[in-house]
Design a protein around this motif. Sequence first.
Motif, PDB file in Angstrom:
ATOM      1  N   GLN A   2      17.180  11.234  -0.357  1.00 40.40           N
ATOM      2  CA  GLN A   2      16.722   9.997  -0.975  1.00 40.40           C
ATOM      3  C   GLN A   2      15.431   9.545  -0.301  1.00 40.40           C
ATOM      4  O   GLN A   2      15.373   9.450   0.928  1.00 40.40           O
ATOM      5  CB  GLN A   2      17.753   8.894  -0.816  1.00 40.40           C
ATOM      6  N   ILE A   3      14.403   9.287  -1.090  1.00 39.24           N
ATOM      7  CA  ILE A   3      13.131   8.799  -0.586  1.00 39.24           C
ATOM      8  C   ILE A   3      12.774   7.547  -1.375  1.00 39.24           C
ATOM      9  O   ILE A   3      12.933   7.510  -2.592  1.00 39.24           O
ATOM     10  CB  ILE A   3      12.015   9.852  -0.751  1.00 39.24           C
ATOM     11  N   THR A   4      12.303   6.524  -0.675  1.00 33.57           N
ATOM     12  CA  THR A   4      11.842   5.297  -1.309  1.00 33.57           C
ATOM     13  C   THR A   4      10.350   5.172  -1.091  1.00 33.57           C
ATOM     14  O   THR A   4       9.861   5.361   0.024  1.00 33.57           O
ATOM     15  CB  THR A   4      12.561   4.071  -0.715  1.00 33.57           C
ATOM     16  N   LEU A   5       9.627   4.849  -2.144  1.00 38.51           N
ATOM     17  CA  LEU A   5       8.188   4.696  -2.078  1.00 38.51           C
ATOM     18  C   LEU A   5       7.831   3.289  -2.521  1.00 38.51           C
ATOM     19  O   LEU A   5       8.270   2.846  -3.577  1.00 38.51           O
ATOM     20  CB  LEU A   5       7.520   5.720  -2.985  1.00 38.51           C
ATOM     21  N   ARG A   6       7.060   2.590  -1.720  1.00 36.73           N
ATOM     22  CA  ARG A   6       6.608   1.237  -2.044  1.00 36.73           C
ATOM     23  C   ARG A   6       5.084   1.186  -1.999  1.00 36.73           C
ATOM     24  O   ARG A   6       4.462   1.867  -1.197  1.00 36.73           O
ATOM     25  CB  ARG A   6       7.133   0.219  -1.040  1.00 36.73           C
ATOM     26  N   LEU A   7       4.516   0.354  -2.843  1.00 33.72           N
ATOM     27  CA  LEU A   7       3.114   0.010  -2.767  1.00 33.72           C
ATOM     28  C   LEU A   7       3.061  -1.457  -2.372  1.00 33.72           C
ATOM     29  O   LEU A   7       3.329  -2.342  -3.188  1.00 33.72           O
ATOM     30  CB  LEU A   7       2.408   0.233  -4.110  1.00 33.72           C
ATOM     31  N   VAL A   8       2.767  -1.705  -1.119  1.00 28.96           N
ATOM     32  CA  VAL A   8       2.736  -3.071  -0.595  1.00 28.96           C
ATOM     33  C   VAL A   8       1.381  -3.675  -0.944  1.00 28.96           C
ATOM     34  O   VAL A   8       0.350  -3.017  -0.805  1.00 28.96           O
ATOM     35  CB  VAL A   8       2.963  -3.065   0.927  1.00 28.96           C
ATOM     36  N   ASP A   9       1.363  -4.919  -1.382  1.00 31.44           N
ATOM     37  CA  ASP A   9       0.144  -5.632  -1.789  1.00 31.44           C
ATOM     38  C   ASP A   9      -0.459  -5.048  -3.055  1.00 31.44           C
ATOM     39  O   ASP A   9      -1.669  -5.132  -3.269  1.00 31.44           O
ATOM     40  CB  ASP A   9      -0.919  -5.629  -0.681  1.00 31.44           C
ATOM     41  N   ALA A  10       0.355  -4.457  -3.921  1.00 28.55           N
ATOM     42  CA  ALA A  10      -0.140  -3.869  -5.164  1.00 28.55           C
ATOM     43  C   ALA A  10      -0.151  -4.911  -6.275  1.00 28.55           C
ATOM     44  O   ALA A  10       0.634  -5.851  -6.253  1.00 28.55           O
ATOM     45  CB  ALA A  10       0.743  -2.703  -5.571  1.00 28.55           C
TER      46      ALA A  10
END
Length: 125
Positions: A2-10
């Motif tokens: 399981q991998i989680t990807l976030r774009l912070v300040d997007a």
Amino acid sequence: MQITLRLVDADADELGALEDWLRSERALRSVRIRREHAATRPGDMGLLADCLQFAIESGLVGVLAQSLIDYWRSRTGSRPAEDRPVLRIERVDAPDGTRTVTIEARDPETAEAMLRELPSTFESS
């Protein structure tokens, strides 16, 4: 895995554009990609809590990494550093969160270097 990807300040469209990009990648068609809408914490704007979660086999992590590099180059290369979202990738191995790998970057060079190391980072963790 399981991998989680976030774009912070997007901005509002950035995560959707990334999701569309990854879903169009032929080699990733067998990967389950799910958009997760986490509860917004006080002080957060709604999108900051959103992320993409992947159920992926270790053999496809390199394909995911290359697709993310290609996306990152196409979307952020000409933008000033302060206008780029932070790319944050997390892997939590245990249900209670006892073992976590987190890597993040804002500039294209760091993001590309980080993504090139992604397969070995997750294989050895």
